[in-house]
Design a protein around this motif. Structure first.
Motif, PDB file in Angstrom:
ATOM      1  N   LEU A   1     -12.586   0.075  51.437  1.00 31.25           N
ATOM      2  CA  LEU A   1     -12.078  -1.550  51.021  1.00 31.25           C
ATOM      3  C   LEU A   1     -12.847  -2.227  49.563  1.00 31.25           C
ATOM      4  CD1 LEU A   1     -10.604  -4.163  51.707  1.00 31.25           C
ATOM      5  CD2 LEU A   1     -12.328  -4.670  53.063  1.00 31.25           C
ATOM      6  N   GLY A   2     -14.190  -1.572  49.708  1.00 31.75           N
ATOM      7  CA  GLY A   2     -14.816  -2.352  48.428  1.00 31.75           C
ATOM      8  C   GLY A   2     -14.399  -1.666  47.277  1.00 31.75           C
ATOM      9  N   GLU A   3     -13.829  -0.547  47.327  1.00 31.37           N
ATOM     10  CA  GLU A   3     -13.291   0.024  46.021  1.00 31.37           C
ATOM     11  C   GLU A   3     -11.921  -0.459  45.723  1.00 31.37           C
ATOM     12  OE1 GLU A   3     -13.579   4.295  44.573  1.00 31.37           O
ATOM     13  OE2 GLU A   3     -11.657   4.785  45.325  1.00 31.37           O
ATOM     14  N   ARG A   4     -11.091  -0.509  46.481  1.00 32.27           N
ATOM     15  CA  ARG A   4      -9.686  -1.373  46.627  1.00 32.27           C
ATOM     16  C   ARG A   4     -10.087  -2.657  46.168  1.00 32.27           C
ATOM     17  NH1 ARG A   4      -8.727   1.027  51.588  1.00 32.27           N
ATOM     18  NH2 ARG A   4      -8.625  -0.846  52.539  1.00 32.27           N
ATOM     19  N   LEU A   5     -10.997  -3.396  46.396  1.00 27.91           N
ATOM     20  CA  LEU A   5     -11.011  -4.657  45.875  1.00 27.91           C
ATOM     21  C   LEU A   5     -11.990  -4.924  44.537  1.00 27.91           C
ATOM     22  CD1 LEU A   5     -12.461  -6.248  49.314  1.00 27.91           C
ATOM     23  CD2 LEU A   5     -10.411  -6.838  48.297  1.00 27.91           C
ATOM     24  N   GLY A   6     -12.462  -3.659  44.045  1.00 25.30           N
ATOM     25  CA  GLY A   6     -12.857  -3.675  42.918  1.00 25.30           C
ATOM     26  C   GLY A   6     -14.271  -3.758  42.355  1.00 25.30           C
ATOM     27  N   PHE A   7     -15.076  -3.692  43.631  1.00 27.97           N
ATOM     28  CA  PHE A   7     -16.449  -3.772  43.679  1.00 27.97           C
ATOM     29  C   PHE A   7     -16.920  -2.672  42.631  1.00 27.97           C
ATOM     30  CE2 PHE A   7     -15.987  -6.393  47.219  1.00 27.97           C
ATOM     31  CZ  PHE A   7     -17.115  -7.247  47.174  1.00 27.97           C
ATOM     32  N   ASP A   8     -17.876  -2.773  42.129  1.00 30.20           N
ATOM     33  CA  ASP A   8     -18.554  -1.525  41.326  1.00 30.20           C
ATOM     34  C   ASP A   8     -19.685  -0.791  42.127  1.00 30.20           C
ATOM     35  OD1 ASP A   8     -18.080  -2.730  38.407  1.00 30.20           O
ATOM     36  OD2 ASP A   8     -18.884  -4.432  39.241  1.00 30.20           O
ATOM     37  N   SER A   9     -20.003  -1.266  43.049  1.00 27.05           N
ATOM     38  CA  SER A   9     -21.025  -0.338  43.954  1.00 27.05           C
ATOM     39  C   SER A   9     -20.794  -0.578  45.410  1.00 27.05           C
ATOM     40  CB  SER A   9     -22.315  -0.441  43.316  1.00 27.05           C
ATOM     41  OG  SER A   9     -23.068  -1.843  43.321  1.00 27.05           O
ATOM     42  N   ALA A  10     -21.207   0.307  46.124  1.00 26.31           N
ATOM     43  CA  ALA A  10     -21.538   0.258  47.639  1.00 26.31           C
ATOM     44  C   ALA A  10     -22.552   0.859  47.999  1.00 26.31           C
ATOM     45  CB  ALA A  10     -20.213   1.031  48.375  1.00 26.31           C
ATOM     46  N   TRP A  11     -23.588   0.146  48.623  1.00 27.51           N
ATOM     47  CA  TRP A  11     -25.031   0.565  49.214  1.00 27.51           C
ATOM     48  C   TRP A  11     -25.068   0.607  50.555  1.00 27.51           C
ATOM     49  CZ3 TRP A  11     -28.483   1.434  44.864  1.00 27.51           C
ATOM     50  CH2 TRP A  11     -28.061   0.758  43.812  1.00 27.51           C
ATOM     51  N   VAL A  12     -25.852   1.553  51.275  1.00 24.94           N
ATOM     52  CA  VAL A  12     -26.026   1.711  52.627  1.00 24.94           C
ATOM     53  C   VAL A  12     -27.521   1.796  52.850  1.00 24.94           C
ATOM     54  CG1 VAL A  12     -23.864   2.772  53.073  1.00 24.94           C
ATOM     55  CG2 VAL A  12     -25.795   4.104  52.579  1.00 24.94           C
ATOM     56  N   ARG A  13     -28.105   1.037  53.938  1.00 19.17           N
ATOM     57  CA  ARG A  13     -29.353   1.014  54.224  1.00 19.17           C
ATOM     58  C   ARG A  13     -29.604   2.135  55.077  1.00 19.17           C
ATOM     59  NH1 ARG A  13     -31.642  -4.057  53.953  1.00 19.17           N
ATOM     60  NH2 ARG A  13     -30.288  -5.824  53.930  1.00 19.17           N
ATOM     61  N   HIS A  14     -30.895   2.526  55.201  1.00 19.60           N
ATOM     62  CA  HIS A  14     -31.648   3.572  55.731  1.00 19.60           C
ATOM     63  C   HIS A  14     -32.355   3.234  56.929  1.00 19.60           C
ATOM     64  CE1 HIS A  14     -32.770   8.105  54.639  1.00 19.60           C
ATOM     65  NE2 HIS A  14     -32.676   7.781  55.871  1.00 19.60           N
ATOM     66  N   ARG A  15     -31.921   3.722  58.142  1.00 15.12           N
ATOM     67  CA  ARG A  15     -32.676   3.273  59.230  1.00 15.12           C
ATOM     68  C   ARG A  15     -32.983   4.380  60.400  1.00 15.12           C
ATOM     69  NH1 ARG A  15     -33.487  -0.754  56.977  1.00 15.12           N
ATOM     70  NH2 ARG A  15     -33.073  -2.846  57.772  1.00 15.12           N
ATOM     71  N   HIS A  16     -34.141   4.554  60.740  1.00 10.96           N
ATOM     72  CA  HIS A  16     -34.714   5.711  61.720  1.00 10.96           C
ATOM     73  C   HIS A  16     -35.005   5.189  62.946  1.00 10.96           C
ATOM     74  CE1 HIS A  16     -34.819   8.670  58.340  1.00 10.96           C
ATOM     75  NE2 HIS A  16     -35.493   8.054  57.629  1.00 10.96           N
ATOM     76  N   LEU A  17     -34.488   6.100  64.194  1.00  5.79           N
ATOM     77  CA  LEU A  17     -34.517   5.822  65.271  1.00  5.79           C
ATOM     78  C   LEU A  17     -34.074   4.337  65.550  1.00  5.79           C
ATOM     79  CD1 LEU A  17     -38.286   7.312  66.006  1.00  5.79           C
ATOM     80  CD2 LEU A  17     -36.023   8.376  66.148  1.00  5.79           C
ATOM     81  N   GLN A  18     -32.929   4.151  64.989  1.00  3.11           N
ATOM     82  CA  GLN A  18     -32.240   2.817  65.225  1.00  3.11           C
ATOM     83  C   GLN A  18     -30.809   3.024  65.283  1.00  3.11           C
ATOM     84  OE1 GLN A  18     -34.489   0.378  61.889  1.00  3.11           O
ATOM     85  NE2 GLN A  18     -33.939  -1.027  63.523  1.00  3.11           N
ATOM     86  N   PHE A  19     -30.026   1.944  65.452  1.00  4.92           N
ATOM     87  CA  PHE A  19     -28.829   2.191  65.845  1.00  4.92           C
ATOM     88  C   PHE A  19     -27.925   1.893  64.409  1.00  4.92           C
ATOM     89  CE2 PHE A  19     -30.126   1.228  70.018  1.00  4.92           C
ATOM     90  CZ  PHE A  19     -30.002   2.697  70.341  1.00  4.92           C
ATOM     91  N   GLY A  20     -28.584   2.327  63.288  1.00  3.42           N
ATOM     92  CA  GLY A  20     -27.762   2.213  61.852  1.00  3.42           C
ATOM     93  C   GLY A  20     -28.016   3.461  61.148  1.00  3.42           C
ATOM     94  N   ILE A  21     -27.626   3.746  60.021  1.00  2.00           N
ATOM     95  CA  ILE A  21     -27.420   4.639  59.250  1.00  2.00           C
ATOM     96  C   ILE A  21     -28.582   5.746  59.307  1.00  2.00           C
ATOM     97  CG2 ILE A  21     -26.821   5.897  57.100  1.00  2.00           C
ATOM     98  CD1 ILE A  21     -24.428   3.747  56.783  1.00  2.00           C
ATOM     99  N   SER A  22     -28.950   6.742  59.750  1.00  2.00           N
ATOM    100  CA  SER A  22     -30.168   7.567  59.774  1.00  2.00           C
ATOM    101  C   SER A  22     -29.919   8.255  58.574  1.00  2.00           C
ATOM    102  CB  SER A  22     -30.536   8.043  61.037  1.00  2.00           C
ATOM    103  OG  SER A  22     -29.617   9.134  61.351  1.00  2.00           O
ATOM    104  N   SER A  23     -28.744   8.803  58.225  1.00  2.00           N
ATOM    105  CA  SER A  23     -28.618   9.841  57.025  1.00  2.00           C
ATOM    106  C   SER A  23     -27.489   9.618  55.973  1.00  2.00           C
ATOM    107  CB  SER A  23     -28.022  11.362  57.715  1.00  2.00           C
ATOM    108  OG  SER A  23     -27.996  12.400  56.820  1.00  2.00           O
ATOM    109  N   PRO A  24     -28.096   8.487  55.231  1.00  2.00           N
ATOM    110  CA  PRO A  24     -27.135   7.858  54.253  1.00  2.00           C
ATOM    111  C   PRO A  24     -26.594   9.097  53.405  1.00  2.00           C
ATOM    112  CG  PRO A  24     -29.470   7.309  53.734  1.00  2.00           C
ATOM    113  CD  PRO A  24     -29.198   7.810  55.352  1.00  2.00           C
TER     114      PRO A  24
END
Length: 339
Positions: free
Chosen positions: A37-60
């Motif tokens: 969606l970010g690309e379709r909307l024209g955003f220049d960049s998308a960033w993901v956080r990095h989380r370990h032993l949590q319920f978020g992205i552990s392997s970005p």
């Protein structure tokens, strides 16, 4: 710089990529759809956080490899990867591989320091070397050298039927100029500048010489550029949580207001022995948020931003927020979407 009447050049967003432990695939798919969606909307960049032993992205790195095959233009970054959990040589190989797969769109953001709750995880993370590991700047310096193509061994050539290189393969030449340091202190800003990195400044900083959040961000930017060979042209991306409500439903506005109210008390004074200082979330119409940003001393120093999405919202909330940022807030800051 994007004072009122001047243009914001680069608009990005950051997501934590939350998922349900019982159905992790749905959360990861949601993150990939948000990047699309970010690309379709024209955003220049998308960033993901990095989380370990949590319920978020552990392997970005894995997530961004997938995102690279579902997008064609948008820049893809990590904000940030804590190197205390990583082997710099192996990570350099992974980053270079994803950069090649993405066509040169990867922007790795990095930080150093002891892993959080180290006493609890060191037995699993470094069972044989926990007390010898170096978690200082030398760790990121090693990664920089590997990514930039410096030799990692003293030998290259052919052995039997196998050919060997003395540097990390694949080598992606442009990746070395797209490494970012996530800095929240004057020392880290100085180090990043001296080592020709780019600088990410987020909604968490250290209160060293001031207790005005915007002034602290401003001083981080100025310190970084004072020590970077490119000076005023050195790249800095500012991160704040912004929640525009232009197209939000009444239910969404109530949810957002409650979220901000619960988080606001920690923004009034530095927290803990490290004196961590948290930024206030910016909630309101795009016109109201733009007015606050134009008055923000940190924002006035940069022409790139990566606005952070709130941690705990639903997919449809992120769609509304990103759409309002791209169609209402961004243009009020002088930004134009990419075609």
């Amino acid at each position: 710089m994007p004072v009122e009447g001047e243009a914001l050049r680069h608009l990005g967003f950051l997501t934590i990529g939350l998922f349900d432990e019982g159905d992790p695939g749905a959360g990861h798919e949601s993150t990939l759809r948000i990047i699309e969606l970010g690309e379709r909307l024209g955003f220049d960049s998308a960033w993901v956080r990095h989380r370990h032993l949590q319920f978020g992205i552990s392997s970005p790195v894995a997530v961004l490899a997938a995102a690279s095959q579902r997008t064609t233009r948008i820049q893809l970054g990590t904000a940030v990867t804590p190197l205390g959990w990583e082997n710099p040589l192996r990570l350099a190989e992974d980053l270079a591989t994803v950069d090649v797969l993405s066509g040169g769109r990867l922007n790795p953001g990095l930080s150093v320091g002891r892993p959080r709750d180290y006493d609890e995880v060191k037995g699993a993370l470094y069972p044989d070397s926990a007390e010898q590991e170096d978690f200082g700047y030398e760790r990121v310096a090693r990664l920089l050298a590997h990514v930039r193509g410096e030799p990692v061994t003293g030998w290259s050539g052919t052995e039997g039927f196998e050919e060997y290189s003395d540097r990390v393969q694949p080598h992606s030449p442009g990746l070395g100029s797209r490494l970012w340091y996530g800095g929240g202190s004057l020392g880290s800003a100085r180090w990043a500048g001296e080592h020709r990195m780019n600088l990410l400044i987020s909604s968490v900083v250290k209160a060293e010489e001031s207790e005005d959040f915007a002034e602290i961000q401003r001083d981080l930017v100025r310190t970084f550029r004072a020590h970077h060979p490119d000076g005023e042209r050195a790249r800095v991306s500012q991160g704040l949580v912004v929640i525009p409500t232009d197209s939000a439903t009444p239910e969404q506005r109530a949810k957002y207001a409650d979220y901000v109210e619960r988080r606001t008390p920690r923004t009034t004074t530095p927290q803990g022995p490290a004196r961590l200082f948290f930024a206030r979330d910016l909630l309101g119409t795009s016109e109201e948020i733009a007015e606050q940003l134009h008055a923000h001393a940190g924002f006035r120093e940069v022409d790139e931003v990566a606005f952070a999405l709130p941690f705990t919202f639903d997919h449809e909330d992120y769609v509304q927020i990103l759409t309002d940022i791209a169609t209402h807030l961004g243009p009020r800051l002088g930004w134009q979407p990419q075609p």
